[in-house]
Each structure stands twice: as structure tokens, then as C-alpha cells.
Design a protein around this motif. Structure first.
Motif, mmCIF file in Angstrom:
data_model
loop_
_atom_site.group_PDB
_atom_site.id
_atom_site.type_symbol
_atom_site.label_atom_id
_atom_site.label_comp_id
_atom_site.label_asym_id
_atom_site.label_seq_id
_atom_site.Cartn_x
_atom_site.Cartn_y
_atom_site.Cartn_z
ATOM 1 N N UNK A 70 -61.963 -47.245 35.146
ATOM 2 C CA UNK A 70 -63.149 -47.713 34.418
ATOM 3 C C UNK A 70 -62.888 -47.701 32.910
ATOM 4 N N UNK A 71 -62.321 -46.613 32.405
ATOM 5 C CA UNK A 71 -62.012 -46.513 30.971
ATOM 6 C C UNK A 71 -61.012 -47.601 30.577
ATOM 7 N N UNK A 72 -59.980 -47.801 31.415
ATOM 8 C CA UNK A 72 -58.985 -48.849 31.138
ATOM 9 C C UNK A 72 -59.647 -50.219 31.064
ATOM 10 N N UNK A 73 -60.516 -50.525 32.034
ATOM 11 C CA UNK A 73 -61.166 -51.833 32.046
ATOM 12 C C UNK A 73 -62.098 -52.012 30.851
ATOM 13 N N UNK A 74 -62.785 -50.961 30.441
ATOM 14 C CA UNK A 74 -63.610 -51.026 29.231
ATOM 15 C C UNK A 74 -62.717 -51.297 28.010
ATOM 16 N N UNK A 75 -61.567 -50.636 27.972
ATOM 17 C CA UNK A 75 -60.625 -50.850 26.865
ATOM 18 C C UNK A 75 -60.136 -52.298 26.857
ATOM 19 N N UNK A 76 -59.804 -52.823 28.028
ATOM 20 C CA UNK A 76 -59.337 -54.215 28.120
ATOM 21 C C UNK A 76 -60.408 -55.173 27.611
#
Length: 144
Positions: A70-76
Motif C-alpha cells: 500500500x505504501x509503495x503504491x501510494x509512493x508510485x
């Protein structure tokens, strides 16, 4: 300009499993400018438990893997938005200036300021590879 790759994107409305390897977990935490301690607090465990996960000494629970994804996708998404709007903000000399935060207390989000600095570096990578602009990162001065 290409999209920033999302980790484990949903396919045909079905969410991919929340499995990641210990190496992926360690790499993502570092790539995102986070610390094991920050991630441990985020998922409600001791820092030592995160160390056990990234060292491969304990299985990574789905909830922890899912939170990191989730954090990775928010960062992307944030990187994508930064890239998409950056060229509009280029100055007359063809320089894009991205802004970031010097210290945690200045960053108005539930992440450390190192996270935002890491994302701005990722955006710079994309911009330098795909545009004719020069790119600089500056600190926000005063209230962001």
C-alpha cells in the motif's frame, strides 16, 4: 512519459496476493526512504520483528506485506503526480524545481521527510530520462 510501476497491481478486478520476499521488503523500505523502526510502528510490531522478516528468520504476515505494498503504491502515485505536473512548472531556462522537506516536523504527512526526499529523487530520475529539462530539488522555505 511512462507511468511509474505499481507493485502487485490488481488484475481484472482481483487483487494480487500480498506476498513479498524478505529481500523485497528490505529493498522497498530502503527505496522508500523509510526505516525498519518507522515501518514497525506503522504495522504495530517491534522493530526487531521487522528485522526478523527482512532477514528471512520469520515469515512476513500478509497484513505487513499488504501495508508495505500500500505504501509503495501510494509512493508510485505521488511520483506519477509529481512527474505529470513538473514540466508545467519549468522556468524560462528549462529548469524544473521540485521541493522537498528538510526535517520531519515540516512534512505534513504521516511519513518521515526522508520518504518525501526519496520520492523526489525517483521523480528526478524519471524526468531526466524522459524529458529535455534539467531538474533540481530545493527545500521548502517557510510554510509549505
Amino acid at each position: 512519459m511512462g507511468d511509474v510501476t505499481r507493485l502487485r497491481p490488481p488484475t481484472d478486478g482481483v487483487t494480487a496476493p500480498n506476498t513479498i520476499t524478505p529481500a523485497e521488503m528490505k529493498s522497498l523500505i530502503e527505496w522508500l526512504g523509510l526505516t525498519k523502526n518507522w515501518f514497525a510502528e506503522r504495522v504495530g510490531v517491534a522493530e526487531r520483528q521487522v528485522a526478523r522478516w527482512v532477514d528471512g528468520h520469520a515469515p512476513i504476515p500478509d497484513r505487513a506485506a499488504g501495508e508495505l505494498i500500500k505504501v509503495w503504491n501510494e509512493a508510485a502515485e505521488q511520483i506519477h503526480r509529481t512527474i505529470a505536473t513538473a514540466a508545467v512548472n519549468a522556468d524560462d531556462d528549462g529548469v524544473i524545481i521540485l521541493h522537498t522537506y528538510r526535517v520531519d516536523k515540516d512534512y505534513p504527512a504521516d511519513y518521515p521527510s526522508a520518504y518525501h526526499r526519496a520520492l523526489m529523487c525517483r521523480a528526478v530520475d524519471h524526468l531526466l530520462m524522459r524529458t529535455k529539462y534539467r531538474v533540481q530539488i530545493h527545500y521548502h522555505e517557510g510554510n509549505p
